[in-house]
Structure formats: C-alpha cells, structure tokens
Design a protein around this motif. Structure first.
Motif, PDB file in Angstrom:
ATOM      1  N   VAL A 373       0.693  -1.240   0.134  1.00  0.00           N
ATOM      2  CA  VAL A 373      -0.074  -0.017   0.041  1.00  0.00           C
ATOM      3  C   VAL A 373       0.937   1.059  -0.049  1.00  0.00           C
ATOM      4  O   VAL A 373       2.002   1.169   0.524  1.00  0.00           O
ATOM      5  CB  VAL A 373      -1.130   0.022   1.273  1.00  0.00           C
ATOM      6  CG1 VAL A 373      -1.853   1.165   1.308  1.00  0.00           C
ATOM      7  CG2 VAL A 373      -1.542  -1.293   1.110  1.00  0.00           C
ATOM      8  N   GLU A 374       0.580   2.361  -0.611  1.00  0.00           N
ATOM      9  CA  GLU A 374       0.977   3.588  -0.583  1.00  0.00           C
ATOM     10  C   GLU A 374       0.077   4.575  -0.225  1.00  0.00           C
ATOM     11  O   GLU A 374      -1.176   4.379  -0.524  1.00  0.00           O
ATOM     12  CB  GLU A 374       1.562   4.139  -2.036  1.00  0.00           C
ATOM     13  CG  GLU A 374       2.905   3.182  -2.504  1.00  0.00           C
ATOM     14  CD  GLU A 374       3.096   3.619  -3.690  1.00  0.00           C
ATOM     15  OE1 GLU A 374       3.698   4.601  -3.963  1.00  0.00           O
ATOM     16  OE2 GLU A 374       3.040   2.708  -4.994  1.00  0.00           O
ATOM     17  N   GLU A 375       0.370   5.543   0.492  1.00  0.00           N
ATOM     18  CA  GLU A 375      -0.512   6.705   0.925  1.00  0.00           C
ATOM     19  C   GLU A 375       0.178   8.022   1.087  1.00  0.00           C
ATOM     20  O   GLU A 375       1.336   8.248   1.317  1.00  0.00           O
ATOM     21  CB  GLU A 375      -1.272   6.264   2.177  1.00  0.00           C
ATOM     22  CG  GLU A 375      -0.176   6.044   3.502  1.00  0.00           C
ATOM     23  CD  GLU A 375      -0.744   5.941   4.832  1.00  0.00           C
ATOM     24  OE1 GLU A 375      -1.288   6.646   5.328  1.00  0.00           O
ATOM     25  OE2 GLU A 375      -0.374   4.988   5.443  1.00  0.00           O
ATOM     26  N   ASP A 376      -0.834   8.907   1.086  1.00  0.00           N
ATOM     27  CA  ASP A 376      -0.314  10.378   1.452  1.00  0.00           C
ATOM     28  C   ASP A 376      -1.739  10.978   1.905  1.00  0.00           C
ATOM     29  O   ASP A 376      -2.726  10.476   2.208  1.00  0.00           O
ATOM     30  CB  ASP A 376       0.242  11.280   0.038  1.00  0.00           C
ATOM     31  CG  ASP A 376      -0.993  11.377  -0.701  1.00  0.00           C
ATOM     32  OD1 ASP A 376      -1.984  11.378  -0.610  1.00  0.00           O
ATOM     33  OD2 ASP A 376      -0.283  11.701  -2.121  1.00  0.00           O
ATOM     34  N   ALA A 377      -1.598  12.463   2.386  1.00  0.00           N
ATOM     35  CA  ALA A 377      -2.786  12.743   2.948  1.00  0.00           C
ATOM     36  C   ALA A 377      -4.060  12.754   2.159  1.00  0.00           C
ATOM     37  O   ALA A 377      -5.074  12.604   2.892  1.00  0.00           O
ATOM     38  CB  ALA A 377      -2.252  14.606   3.123  1.00  0.00           C
ATOM     39  N   ASP A 378      -4.106  12.619   0.837  1.00  0.00           N
ATOM     40  CA  ASP A 378      -5.344  12.686   0.314  1.00  0.00           C
ATOM     41  C   ASP A 378      -5.390  11.545  -0.835  1.00  0.00           C
ATOM     42  O   ASP A 378      -6.295  11.539  -1.626  1.00  0.00           O
ATOM     43  CB  ASP A 378      -5.544  13.977  -0.417  1.00  0.00           C
ATOM     44  CG  ASP A 378      -6.840  14.340  -1.017  1.00  0.00           C
ATOM     45  OD1 ASP A 378      -7.575  13.809  -0.467  1.00  0.00           O
ATOM     46  OD2 ASP A 378      -6.750  15.086  -2.188  1.00  0.00           O
ATOM     47  N   THR A 379      -4.564  10.576  -0.719  1.00  0.00           N
ATOM     48  CA  THR A 379      -4.479   9.510  -1.574  1.00  0.00           C
ATOM     49  C   THR A 379      -4.248   8.078  -1.131  1.00  0.00           C
ATOM     50  O   THR A 379      -3.609   8.066  -0.074  1.00  0.00           O
ATOM     51  CB  THR A 379      -3.642   9.557  -2.899  1.00  0.00           C
ATOM     52  OG1 THR A 379      -3.694  11.005  -3.314  1.00  0.00           O
ATOM     53  CG2 THR A 379      -3.681   8.545  -4.027  1.00  0.00           C
ATOM     54  N   LEU A 380      -4.829   7.139  -1.535  1.00  0.00           N
ATOM     55  CA  LEU A 380      -4.607   5.642  -1.135  1.00  0.00           C
ATOM     56  C   LEU A 380      -4.257   4.701  -2.194  1.00  0.00           C
ATOM     57  O   LEU A 380      -5.167   4.943  -3.166  1.00  0.00           O
ATOM     58  CB  LEU A 380      -5.704   5.281  -0.071  1.00  0.00           C
ATOM     59  CG  LEU A 380      -5.472   3.566   0.234  1.00  0.00           C
ATOM     60  CD1 LEU A 380      -4.171   3.642   1.221  1.00  0.00           C
ATOM     61  CD2 LEU A 380      -6.864   3.290   1.014  1.00  0.00           C
ATOM     62  N   ILE A 381      -3.332   4.001  -2.284  1.00  0.00           N
ATOM     63  CA  ILE A 381      -2.981   3.301  -3.441  1.00  0.00           C
ATOM     64  C   ILE A 381      -2.761   1.784  -3.052  1.00  0.00           C
ATOM     65  O   ILE A 381      -2.080   1.657  -2.170  1.00  0.00           O
ATOM     66  CB  ILE A 381      -1.777   3.749  -4.263  1.00  0.00           C
ATOM     67  CG1 ILE A 381      -1.729   5.148  -4.652  1.00  0.00           C
ATOM     68  CG2 ILE A 381      -1.585   2.754  -5.403  1.00  0.00           C
ATOM     69  CD1 ILE A 381      -0.626   5.674  -5.140  1.00  0.00           C
ATOM     70  N   VAL A 382      -3.604   0.874  -3.506  1.00  0.00           N
ATOM     71  CA  VAL A 382      -3.459  -0.459  -3.175  1.00  0.00           C
ATOM     72  C   VAL A 382      -2.840  -1.266  -4.466  1.00  0.00           C
ATOM     73  O   VAL A 382      -3.611  -1.025  -5.623  1.00  0.00           O
ATOM     74  CB  VAL A 382      -4.756  -1.066  -2.873  1.00  0.00           C
ATOM     75  CG1 VAL A 382      -4.773  -2.394  -2.381  1.00  0.00           C
ATOM     76  CG2 VAL A 382      -5.313  -0.180  -1.657  1.00  0.00           C
ATOM     77  N   HIS A 383      -1.850  -2.040  -4.368  1.00  0.00           N
ATOM     78  CA  HIS A 383      -1.447  -2.726  -5.176  1.00  0.00           C
ATOM     79  C   HIS A 383      -1.768  -4.305  -5.042  1.00  0.00           C
ATOM     80  O   HIS A 383      -1.672  -4.931  -4.332  1.00  0.00           O
ATOM     81  CB  HIS A 383       0.267  -2.901  -5.285  1.00  0.00           C
ATOM     82  CG  HIS A 383       0.937  -1.307  -5.347  1.00  0.00           C
ATOM     83  ND1 HIS A 383       0.712  -0.839  -6.647  1.00  0.00           N
ATOM     84  CD2 HIS A 383       1.222  -0.594  -4.316  1.00  0.00           C
ATOM     85  CE1 HIS A 383       1.263   0.210  -6.510  1.00  0.00           C
ATOM     86  NE2 HIS A 383       1.692   0.363  -5.255  1.00  0.00           N
ATOM     87  N   GLY A 384      -3.102  -4.623  -6.098  1.00  0.00           N
ATOM     88  CA  GLY A 384      -3.721  -5.815  -5.872  1.00  0.00           C
ATOM     89  C   GLY A 384      -2.651  -6.931  -6.037  1.00  0.00           C
ATOM     90  O   GLY A 384      -1.756  -7.007  -6.808  1.00  0.00           O
ATOM     91  N   ARG A 385      -3.451  -8.235  -5.561  1.00  0.00           N
ATOM     92  CA  ARG A 385      -2.391  -9.353  -5.643  1.00  0.00           C
ATOM     93  C   ARG A 385      -3.244 -10.289  -6.686  1.00  0.00           C
ATOM     94  O   ARG A 385      -2.871 -11.702  -6.538  1.00  0.00           O
ATOM     95  CB  ARG A 385      -2.249  -9.824  -4.287  1.00  0.00           C
ATOM     96  CG  ARG A 385      -1.212  -8.944  -3.367  1.00  0.00           C
ATOM     97  CD  ARG A 385      -0.869  -9.768  -2.144  1.00  0.00           C
ATOM     98  NE  ARG A 385      -0.338 -10.930  -2.287  1.00  0.00           N
ATOM     99  CZ  ARG A 385       1.040 -11.248  -2.176  1.00  0.00           C
ATOM    100  NH1 ARG A 385       1.890 -10.130  -1.760  1.00  0.00           N
ATOM    101  NH2 ARG A 385       1.591 -12.411  -2.105  1.00  0.00           N
ATOM    102  N   GLY A 386      -4.456  -9.879  -6.859  1.00  0.00           N
ATOM    103  CA  GLY A 386      -5.161 -10.746  -7.807  1.00  0.00           C
ATOM    104  C   GLY A 386      -6.144 -11.818  -7.062  1.00  0.00           C
ATOM    105  O   GLY A 386      -5.901 -11.920  -5.867  1.00  0.00           O
ATOM    106  N   ALA A 387      -6.987 -12.591  -7.772  1.00  0.00           N
ATOM    107  CA  ALA A 387      -7.935 -13.191  -6.894  1.00  0.00           C
ATOM    108  C   ALA A 387      -7.252 -14.353  -6.394  1.00  0.00           C
ATOM    109  O   ALA A 387      -6.516 -15.191  -6.724  1.00  0.00           O
ATOM    110  CB  ALA A 387      -8.829 -14.014  -8.284  1.00  0.00           C
ATOM    111  N   GLY A 388      -7.596 -14.461  -5.067  1.00  0.00           N
ATOM    112  CA  GLY A 388      -7.070 -15.650  -4.246  1.00  0.00           C
ATOM    113  C   GLY A 388      -5.584 -15.538  -3.850  1.00  0.00           C
ATOM    114  O   GLY A 388      -4.887 -16.165  -3.396  1.00  0.00           O
TER     115      GLY A 388
END
Length: 449
Positions: A373-388
């Motif tokens: 995950v990455e974040e700042d004051a106004d943003t959240l970024i989630v790096h998906g790992r795919g189904a399962g």
C-alpha cells in the motif's frame, strides 16, 4: 451483535459460495434525518424501515431529550411527535451520541438557532473527532460552543437567541457540515445559503422539501448552491427508509470476491450522491446488475444482483467521485487488494477524520495481510495481488471503527489464511445484523472466545 465496552474478537476465513438474499438494514443517513426533521415538524411523522443500529438509537434518545415524543411500534416502525421549528426544549442531561459523527453534528445544527444550551459527548472514538468544522459555521448564526482542545467533545453549545441567516461556502465537501448549516437555517429569518465545491449526499435537501421547506439547488461558478428559506412550518410525513448502500457494500463485495457466489440485495438506495462505489465496481469489471429500478420514500432504489467476478482490475477513482462513496473506501480497498494491478483512490483526505483515520487503518491492516500500500494525505494506492492472492493470516485493529472491522472480515473470506479483527463490537453502530446476515449467505464469519 450489540455494542459493548468489552472487545468482541471476530474471525473470517475462506468460504464456499455465498448465495441468497441479503436484506440489509435501512439507510443510516436517512434514518438520522427522519428522526430530526420529524422532531422539528408539527404533528406526527411515521417512519418505516428505520435503521435500529446504536448510532440511530442515540439520535432517537437525543430527540426525546429535546422534547419530541419518539415511539417504537415494532421493528423499524417508529413515530415522532414533533415540537416544531424553534420548539426544542433545553435538555436536562448530557446528550450522548455514542459513535455517531453524523448524529452529533446534525443535532448541533438543529438546536443552534434556538436559545437553549446542550452538552454533547460520545464514545472514545467520537470524542477524538473535530467539531470545529461544524461549530465554526454555526457561530455565524450566533451560536457559541465550548469544548476540549482542538474543538473536541465533550462540548457545550448555546444556541443563538437572535439568529441571522448565513451564506457559507464549504471548505471541503461534507454532507454533515452542509446538513448542520441547513438545519440551523430552519430557525433563522430570510435565506440561508450553502455552497459546496462538489456535490455530497443530498438526503437533507430532499427530505427538507418533503417536510415542506422551500429549498432550491442550482449550479453556479462557485459550485453547487443550496438556498433554504427559513422559519417554515414543517409538515409531518410518512418516511419509508430505503436500504443503506453503505451497508449493502459489504455483502456485495464479499460476493464479488468469493468464487461461485451469487446474491441479491433488494431495495438499495441508488441516490446518485451515494452510488460511487457501485459505479467504481462496474468499472473494475464486477458482475453487478441493477434490477427493478423504482422510487421509494422520495429516493431512487433498485435490486442488486451480484455474481462472483474473478477478473477484477485496478483502476483510478477520480477525486470528484470521492464524496459519493466516502464511507465505502475501506471495503473498496479490500476489493482492490484482490484485483489485478493497482487501484488509486484520490480525494480521500476526509477519511482521516472519520471514526478512525481510515487511510492509516486500512493501510496498516492491508500491509499486515501481505498487501503493498502507498498513501499520502489525500490518496490511497493499493497494489492488488489478484484473485486468491492475498496471504491474510493477520490480526487487524478495528480502532473502534465499524467499517474497518467489516471490511477486514470481508477480506478474510477471500484470503489464503483467516483474518482476525480485534473488536467487532462497533459493527452494531451501523449494521447490527451483519453477523447473522453474512452467516445466512454462507460466510465463515464468527466470534472468537
């Protein structure tokens, strides 16, 4: 499930297909507003489908404390005998709003232009949340407020004896602040104007019109301009509360993530200021169909048919959409963790001042479950790992936040290893039947100990 000072640890793990009908509770936002406007009307308002979560029950108790007669006749079936605009009596006790930021901020607005005093408090989570964003505009009407450092509860508000109408531009999109100002404007002469830079949920404007207030909405160069003509006599109404899209989000997302699932969620609000999550899920590739669209209680609703979607893809959600899905970002982050690619959520700084700092809570919880995950004051970024692909196997802190608890319990259904939540008790504030409803669909969610 009931709220408790004793933590209720919960666990979820991989489930077989979810199936059936998810009868989610009534909309929390509309339930709060129906009770408050019923208390400000002259005569008896009938409410059906009222959410009976602790947040709403605390608002009902507050309306009684201000002099309205609030009666429960059966599940979801309530009446409110109101005292009229400007008719609130001074309460003889502290108003405890529990976990509800919506409840306390709207009630402050409703009493801010009546010459009475009231002291507000809440649970540990609510008492950490800032109230200055509401008390500052209420001061423009002539109300005064004293609280703890940083504008926090407990706080005493003294309503204006000679209120004046205001023109207020919201510094950030907030339906709570907008609604508090409009409710205060009811007992001020002339026209109160609220300007919002981005459209937020419009239940207050819709319901004010239904109760007989004169409200106009227009788009201007500054944004969305809402004008309320003060000192109306509100007429009692029959309010049918639609099902809450914020609650529907949890079984919907669970069905998308658990292989073989197919569920129906009937009668969910499709108010365009609330349906950002569903729009986003469709963009991610969700098999989500809206059936039997209709209107109930002045709100558009539809039945949602949801099927497992194993090829979800990460997308970028525009900042302009954030207000229409602000309460759904925690469970969207869970879906993003199970998608292919990265999901970028912009314009989410409001999450920093919810029941918890939801950006931090989701980031730390997802990292514990093996998601980058990455974040700042106004943003959240989630790096998906795919189904399962989500490892899971962690114990996550709910931080007294119902939506954090439910989001990670949904993730546990799709992760490789079970996920524990340290305290599921706060779930009762908004979704008291979450546990049996999810179990009835086939979800492996249970309490521990």
């Amino acid at each position: 499930m009931s709220a408790s000072e004793t933590p209720i640890p919960m666990i979820s793990e991989a489930s077989g297909p979810l199936s059936g009908v998810a009868e989610v509770p009534g909309d929390k936002s509309i339930s709060h507003r129906a009770l408050i406007l019923g208390a400000l009307a002259v005569g008896e308002t009938r409410i059906t489908g009222l959410l009976e979560g602790q947040d709403v029950l605390d608002t009902a108790a507050a309306m009684r404390a201000f002099g309205a007669t609030v009666t429960r006749h059966g599940p979801g079936d309530w009446t409110v005998a109101g005292v009229g605009v400007g008719g609130f009596a001074e309460p003889d006790r502290v108003i405890d709003c529990g976990n509800s930021g919506t409840g306390v901020r709207l009630i402050m607005g409703a009493m801010a232009t009546t010459p009475i005093a009231a002291t507000f408090t809440g649970d540990a989570s609510l008492n950490r949340r800032p109230m200055g964003r509401v008390t500052d505009p209420l001061a423009l009407f002539g109300a005064r407020a004293w609280g703890r450092a940083g504008g926090r509860l407990p706080m005493t508000v003294v309503g204006a004896a000679d209120p004046v109408p205001v023109r207020y531009a919201l510094p950030v999109p907030s339906a709570q602040v907008k609604s508090a100002v409009l409710l205060a404007g009811l007992n001020a002469p002339g026209q109160t104007v609220v300007i919002e830079p981005e459209a937020t949920r419009d239940h207050t404007e819709r319901m004010l019109r239904g109760f007989g207030a004169e409200v106009t909405v227009a788009d201007g160069p500054e944004g969305r301009v809402i004008t309320l003509t003060g000192q109306p006599e509100l007429r009692p109404q029959a309010v049918a509360v639609p099902r809450d899209p914020s609650s529907a989000a949890f079984p919907v997302c669970a069905a998308l993530l658990v292989p073989g699932s197919e569920i129906t969620v009937p009668g969910v609000s499709q108010n365009p200021t609330r349906n950002g999550l569903f729009t986003t899920l469709v963009e991610m590739g969700a098999d989500l169909v809206f059936e039997n669209p209709r209107e109930e209680g002045g709100e558009p609703v539809a039945d949602l048919r949801v099927r497992h979607s194993g090829a979800l893809r990460g997308i970028e959600t525009p900042a302009a959409r954030a207000a229409s899905m602000i309460d759904e970002f925690p469970v969207l982050a869970v879906v993003a963790a199970c998608a292919e690619g990265s999901t970028v959520m912009r314009g989410v700084k409001e999450l920093r001042v919810k029941e918890s700092d939801r950006i931090d809570a989701m980031a730390r919880g997802l990292e514990a479950c093996g998601v980058t995950v990455e974040e700042d004051a106004d943003t959240l970024i989630v790096h998906g790992r795919g189904a399962g692909g989500v490892p899971g196997g962690a114990t996550v802190e709910s931080r007294l936040d119902h939506r954090i608890a439910m989001a990670f319990l949904v993730l546990g259904l799709a992760a490789k290893a079970a996920i524990r939540v340290d305290d599921g008790g706060p779930i009762a504030t908004s979704f008291p039947v979450f546990e049996p409803l999810m179990q009835g669909l086939g979800a492996a969610i249970r309490r521990e100990g």
